[in-house]
Design a protein around this motif. Structure first.
Motif, PDB file in Angstrom:
ATOM      1  N   THR A  80       0.825  -1.316   0.065  1.00 49.50           N
ATOM      2  CA  THR A  80      -0.108  -0.073   0.065  1.00 49.50           C
ATOM      3  C   THR A  80       0.734   1.168   0.059  1.00 49.50           C
ATOM      4  O   THR A  80       0.652   1.885  -0.704  1.00 49.50           O
ATOM      5  CB  THR A  80      -0.920   0.070   1.207  1.00 49.50           C
ATOM      6  N   VAL A  81       1.803   1.555   0.935  1.00 49.74           N
ATOM      7  CA  VAL A  81       2.636   2.350   1.065  1.00 49.74           C
ATOM      8  C   VAL A  81       3.690   2.839  -0.151  1.00 49.74           C
ATOM      9  O   VAL A  81       3.718   3.824  -0.670  1.00 49.74           O
ATOM     10  CB  VAL A  81       3.329   2.552   2.405  1.00 49.74           C
ATOM     11  N   LEU A  82       4.184   1.785  -0.379  1.00 51.27           N
ATOM     12  CA  LEU A  82       5.203   1.806  -1.704  1.00 51.27           C
ATOM     13  C   LEU A  82       4.471   2.313  -3.017  1.00 51.27           C
ATOM     14  O   LEU A  82       4.733   3.013  -3.714  1.00 51.27           O
ATOM     15  CB  LEU A  82       5.807   0.649  -1.824  1.00 51.27           C
ATOM     16  N   LYS A  83       3.159   1.538  -3.068  1.00 51.79           N
ATOM     17  CA  LYS A  83       2.439   2.172  -4.385  1.00 51.79           C
ATOM     18  C   LYS A  83       2.033   3.479  -4.376  1.00 51.79           C
ATOM     19  O   LYS A  83       1.805   4.293  -5.356  1.00 51.79           O
ATOM     20  CB  LYS A  83       1.241   1.070  -4.479  1.00 51.79           C
ATOM     21  N   SER A 113       1.646 -12.841   0.827  1.00 57.04           N
ATOM     22  CA  SER A 113       2.797 -12.377   0.999  1.00 57.04           C
ATOM     23  C   SER A 113       3.177 -11.345  -0.482  1.00 57.04           C
ATOM     24  O   SER A 113       2.454 -11.261  -1.476  1.00 57.04           O
ATOM     25  CB  SER A 113       3.804 -13.533   0.704  1.00 57.04           C
ATOM     26  N   VAL A 114       4.247 -10.799  -0.489  1.00 58.00           N
ATOM     27  CA  VAL A 114       4.695  -9.932  -1.387  1.00 58.00           C
ATOM     28  C   VAL A 114       6.078 -10.184  -1.681  1.00 58.00           C
ATOM     29  O   VAL A 114       6.808 -10.585  -1.046  1.00 58.00           O
ATOM     30  CB  VAL A 114       4.899  -8.350  -0.608  1.00 58.00           C
ATOM     31  N   GLU A 115       6.317 -10.010  -2.897  1.00 56.44           N
ATOM     32  CA  GLU A 115       7.587 -10.384  -3.818  1.00 56.44           C
ATOM     33  C   GLU A 115       8.802  -9.224  -3.189  1.00 56.44           C
ATOM     34  O   GLU A 115       8.522  -8.193  -3.538  1.00 56.44           O
ATOM     35  CB  GLU A 115       7.422 -10.284  -5.293  1.00 56.44           C
ATOM     36  N   GLU A 116       9.515  -9.946  -2.458  1.00 57.99           N
ATOM     37  CA  GLU A 116      10.662  -8.954  -1.948  1.00 57.99           C
ATOM     38  C   GLU A 116      11.405  -8.392  -3.178  1.00 57.99           C
ATOM     39  O   GLU A 116      11.842  -7.171  -2.940  1.00 57.99           O
ATOM     40  CB  GLU A 116      11.599  -9.679  -0.953  1.00 57.99           C
ATOM     41  N   SER A 117      11.575  -8.901  -4.306  1.00 53.97           N
ATOM     42  CA  SER A 117      12.169  -8.243  -5.329  1.00 53.97           C
ATOM     43  C   SER A 117      11.425  -6.962  -5.871  1.00 53.97           C
ATOM     44  O   SER A 117      12.166  -5.981  -6.223  1.00 53.97           O
ATOM     45  CB  SER A 117      12.342  -9.274  -6.540  1.00 53.97           C
ATOM     46  N   TRP A 118      10.072  -7.129  -5.951  1.00 58.06           N
ATOM     47  CA  TRP A 118       9.336  -6.071  -6.155  1.00 58.06           C
ATOM     48  C   TRP A 118       9.505  -4.872  -5.203  1.00 58.06           C
ATOM     49  O   TRP A 118       9.548  -3.573  -5.488  1.00 58.06           O
ATOM     50  CB  TRP A 118       7.597  -6.304  -6.199  1.00 58.06           C
ATOM     51  N   ASP A 121      12.788  -3.421  -5.846  1.00 56.38           N
ATOM     52  CA  ASP A 121      12.662  -2.537  -7.205  1.00 56.38           C
ATOM     53  C   ASP A 121      12.047  -1.127  -6.962  1.00 56.38           C
ATOM     54  O   ASP A 121      12.514   0.015  -7.584  1.00 56.38           O
ATOM     55  CB  ASP A 121      11.797  -3.012  -8.284  1.00 56.38           C
ATOM     56  N   ALA A 122      11.001  -1.265  -6.185  1.00 54.96           N
ATOM     57  CA  ALA A 122      10.347   0.180  -5.681  1.00 54.96           C
ATOM     58  C   ALA A 122      11.140   0.873  -5.027  1.00 54.96           C
ATOM     59  O   ALA A 122      11.248   2.448  -5.260  1.00 54.96           O
ATOM     60  CB  ALA A 122       9.049  -0.257  -4.937  1.00 54.96           C
ATOM     61  N   LEU A 123      11.864   0.891  -4.031  1.00 58.15           N
ATOM     62  CA  LEU A 123      12.804   1.292  -3.259  1.00 58.15           C
ATOM     63  C   LEU A 123      14.075   1.656  -4.216  1.00 58.15           C
ATOM     64  O   LEU A 123      14.239   3.159  -4.130  1.00 58.15           O
ATOM     65  CB  LEU A 123      13.514   0.560  -2.221  1.00 58.15           C
ATOM     66  N   GLU A 124      14.478   1.238  -5.061  1.00 56.34           N
ATOM     67  CA  GLU A 124      15.745   1.549  -6.007  1.00 56.34           C
ATOM     68  C   GLU A 124      15.181   2.610  -6.864  1.00 56.34           C
ATOM     69  O   GLU A 124      15.872   3.607  -7.152  1.00 56.34           O
ATOM     70  CB  GLU A 124      15.970   0.225  -6.823  1.00 56.34           C
ATOM     71  N   LYS A 147      18.655  -7.660  -2.745  1.00 59.90           N
ATOM     72  CA  LYS A 147      19.552  -7.718  -3.576  1.00 59.90           C
ATOM     73  C   LYS A 147      20.613  -6.638  -3.467  1.00 59.90           C
ATOM     74  O   LYS A 147      20.335  -5.644  -2.957  1.00 59.90           O
ATOM     75  CB  LYS A 147      19.144  -7.795  -5.041  1.00 59.90           C
ATOM     76  N   ASP A 148      21.905  -7.020  -3.664  1.00 59.23           N
ATOM     77  CA  ASP A 148      22.830  -6.332  -3.460  1.00 59.23           C
ATOM     78  C   ASP A 148      22.996  -4.874  -4.107  1.00 59.23           C
ATOM     79  O   ASP A 148      23.454  -3.896  -3.464  1.00 59.23           O
ATOM     80  CB  ASP A 148      24.203  -6.961  -3.884  1.00 59.23           C
ATOM     81  N   SER A 149      22.250  -4.696  -5.258  1.00 59.96           N
ATOM     82  CA  SER A 149      22.047  -3.100  -5.822  1.00 59.96           C
ATOM     83  C   SER A 149      21.445  -2.215  -5.156  1.00 59.96           C
ATOM     84  O   SER A 149      21.682  -1.125  -5.194  1.00 59.96           O
ATOM     85  CB  SER A 149      21.605  -3.713  -7.217  1.00 59.96           C
ATOM     86  N   LEU A 150      20.710  -2.630  -4.171  1.00 59.59           N
ATOM     87  CA  LEU A 150      19.949  -1.711  -3.225  1.00 59.59           C
ATOM     88  C   LEU A 150      21.007  -0.866  -2.292  1.00 59.59           C
ATOM     89  O   LEU A 150      20.834   0.362  -2.310  1.00 59.59           O
ATOM     90  CB  LEU A 150      18.914  -2.570  -2.451  1.00 59.59           C
ATOM     91  N   TRP A 151      21.910  -1.297  -2.005  1.00 61.21           N
ATOM     92  CA  TRP A 151      22.960  -0.808  -0.972  1.00 61.21           C
ATOM     93  C   TRP A 151      23.867   0.253  -1.826  1.00 61.21           C
ATOM     94  O   TRP A 151      23.913   1.201  -1.696  1.00 61.21           O
ATOM     95  CB  TRP A 151      23.779  -1.897  -0.336  1.00 61.21           C
ATOM     96  N   LEU A 152      24.000   0.013  -3.110  1.00 62.18           N
ATOM     97  CA  LEU A 152      24.899   0.837  -3.997  1.00 62.18           C
ATOM     98  C   LEU A 152      24.151   2.072  -4.103  1.00 62.18           C
ATOM     99  O   LEU A 152      24.461   3.366  -4.312  1.00 62.18           O
ATOM    100  CB  LEU A 152      25.274  -0.108  -5.196  1.00 62.18           C
TER     101      LEU A 152
END
Length: 495
Positions: A80-83, A113-118, A121-124, A147-152
């Motif tokens: 809800t919040v990320l959308k 449940s929610v796909e953690e990859s989604w 992606d929203a945070l990135e 996934k590691d790209s989030l930290w970068l």
């Protein structure tokens, strides 16, 4: 004593019915932003939400406070919040602290449940477009590490980010040595924990943590304030974190540790003692450790004189060699022991007259009827200065048994009782609340949580499902006192 049931603690008139301020007086929205900011630091989040319905002008003024600290506590909340943030990205610019908990169960029932990859992606997307530019704290608490790209992306696009944390799961328990997570510098906060929602199997215990992690913490983060490293997996320890004892952070205020290594080592105690001696400014300390723990592990480390320590989570045995003179500022105790009904508290608790908040867990399950008699009296009589008490039980008990013991704590203001579902006994919660509020005028607020069956590990990790929740407020209205009740029940419990 009057009892009133209501859905909301406060009810407000519509904006058009609110009288205009008198001449010469300042309204809420006329206050300077910095003054308003200081005031609202002391206002609970739900009260701010109530203020927002007064008028659109007030809502617009309070938006920065509503989004300053965001905790996405479950899958549904993440969705809800990320959308909304993706559709209205300007709102993300107000976020300074963001905690994301995808696939954490809802307190009530079950949810998809929610796909953690989604979620990642929203945070990135938000970060890379510059909409998280004011973020200073980011905590990931999912089933697995992101996934590691989030930290970068966070490091490159969030210039004020100085506090980060992540959970690991079965698939990500072996940390990648070259992870971008270890590229952060000048951190003030860091946390690395195991995901506690499911029981673990196929553990790789005693793993050494990557050298780059230690370099980030020990060399490149000299101003660390908050540190959590907990690799505890119920009865074992995932990581060997003994290098933590070589750290020296002059501004360290909060420390939370699991067991130091997968096997007890004689050097743990001496090195741990030296580590605590080197951090006299600690204000919060939590030792978790394995529940069946080792007697000489860090989870049983005796506390040293810590003059500024205000809150401690750990075992009651860790307090045996210290007293009020060693911990003069201690106000809050959360004991991780699994107490029996015969537990004796006086020798320890009477030594700390400054403690005003106490949380314990007790097991009445394997005792015969009436075996718990006297438990609440022994507990509360040992700390008569208590203002707040939390008691969690793995089996049911009579609420009135606890109520009778309240007379021993004349300063008690609030309490929380958590116990497994009690069949039809939830119907007596309201009557119990009314009796308690009438009998003890010092009590201002209390909560009764009727939960599905759980065990000690769930209690320590605050992981359980609600069946019935009762929250009660005692309000003063002139010469009268009102009991405001908020009672909620899960689906299937209605009659």
């Amino acid at each position: 004593m009057k009892s009133t049931k209501t859905r909301k603690f406060f009810s407000f008139k519509k904006a058009r019915d609110v009288p205009l301020p008198e001449p010469g007086r300042t309204s809420l929205i006329d206050l300077p932003f910095d003054i308003l900011s200081e005031i609202l630091k002391y206002v609970p989040q739900n009260y701010i939400l109530n203020l927002c319905v007064l008028s659109r002008n007030i809502f617009n003024e309070l938006v920065p406070f509503l989004y300053a600290s965001v905790d996405l506590k479950s899958s549904g909340t993440c969705r809800t919040v990320l959308k909304r943030l993706l559709s209205e990205p300007h709102l993300a610019g107000h976020i300074r602290k963001l905690t994301v908990r995808p696939n954490h169960p809802s307190r009530w029932g079950y949810e998809k449940s929610v796909e953690e990859s989604w979620v990642v992606d929203a945070l990135e997307q938000l970060a890379s477009s510059g909409h998280l530019g004011n973020l200073h704290t980011f905590i990931w608490d999912g089933l697995e590490s992101p996934k590691d790209s989030l930290w970068l992306i966070l490091r490159l696009n969030c210039p004020f980010l100085r506090s980060v944390g992540t959970s690991v799961g079965l698939k990500t328990q072996r940390l990648e040595p070259e992870s971008h997570l270890f590229d952060f510098r000048d951190l003030t906060g860091f946390s690395l924990v195991t995901q506690k929602l499911v029981r673990w199997i196929n553990l790789f215990t005693g793993q050494p943590l990557p050298d780059r992690l230690w370099e980030m913490l020990l060399v490149h983060s000299p101003n660390l304030v908050d540190l959590t490293i907990d690799g505890t997996c119920l009865v074992s320890q995932l990581w060997n974190i003994r290098r933590i004892f070589t750290g020296r952070w002059k501004f360290l205020r909060s420390l939370s540790l699991g067991n130091v290594s997968s096997r007890p080592l004689e050097t743990d105690t001496s090195e741990g003692t030296m580590f605590l001696e080197a951090h006299p400014c600690l204000e919060q300390v939590a030792f978790f450790g394995s529940l069946s723990g080792y007697s000489d592990g860090v989870s049983s480390l005796q506390l040293m004189p810590l003059p500024q320590l205000q809150a401690f989570t750990g075992k009651i045995s860790q307090l045996k060699e210290v007293s009020y003179t060693h911990l003069p500022s201690l106000q809050s105790l959360r004991l991780s022991d699994f107490f029996s009904p015969a537990a004796q508290f006086a020798p320890i608790l009477e030594a700390f007259p400054s403690v005003t908040s106490l949380a314990v867990c007790v097991n009445f399950r394997d005792t015969i009827d009436g075996a718990h008699q006297g438990f609440f009296e022994r507990l509360l009589s040992s700390s008569r200065q208590l203002a707040h008490v939390e008691i969690s039980s793995t089996s049911t008990f009579k609420l009135d048994d606890f109520s009778e013991a309240i007379r021993l704590t004349p300063h008690l203001r609030t309490f929380i009782l958590t116990l497994p579902r009690r069949d039809k006994q939830w119907q007596s919660m309201g009557a119990f609340a009314l009796r308690t509020a009438r009998k003890y005028p010092s009590v201002e607020e209390f909560t009764i949580r009727d939960v599905a069956d759980w065990d000690h590990a769930d209690q320590l990790n605050d992981n359980y499902r609600l069946s019935v929740l009762g929250v009660y407020y005692v309000l003063k209205s002139g010469p009268d006192r009102l009991l405001r009740t908020h009672e909620s029940r899960s689906l299937g419990r209605h009659k």
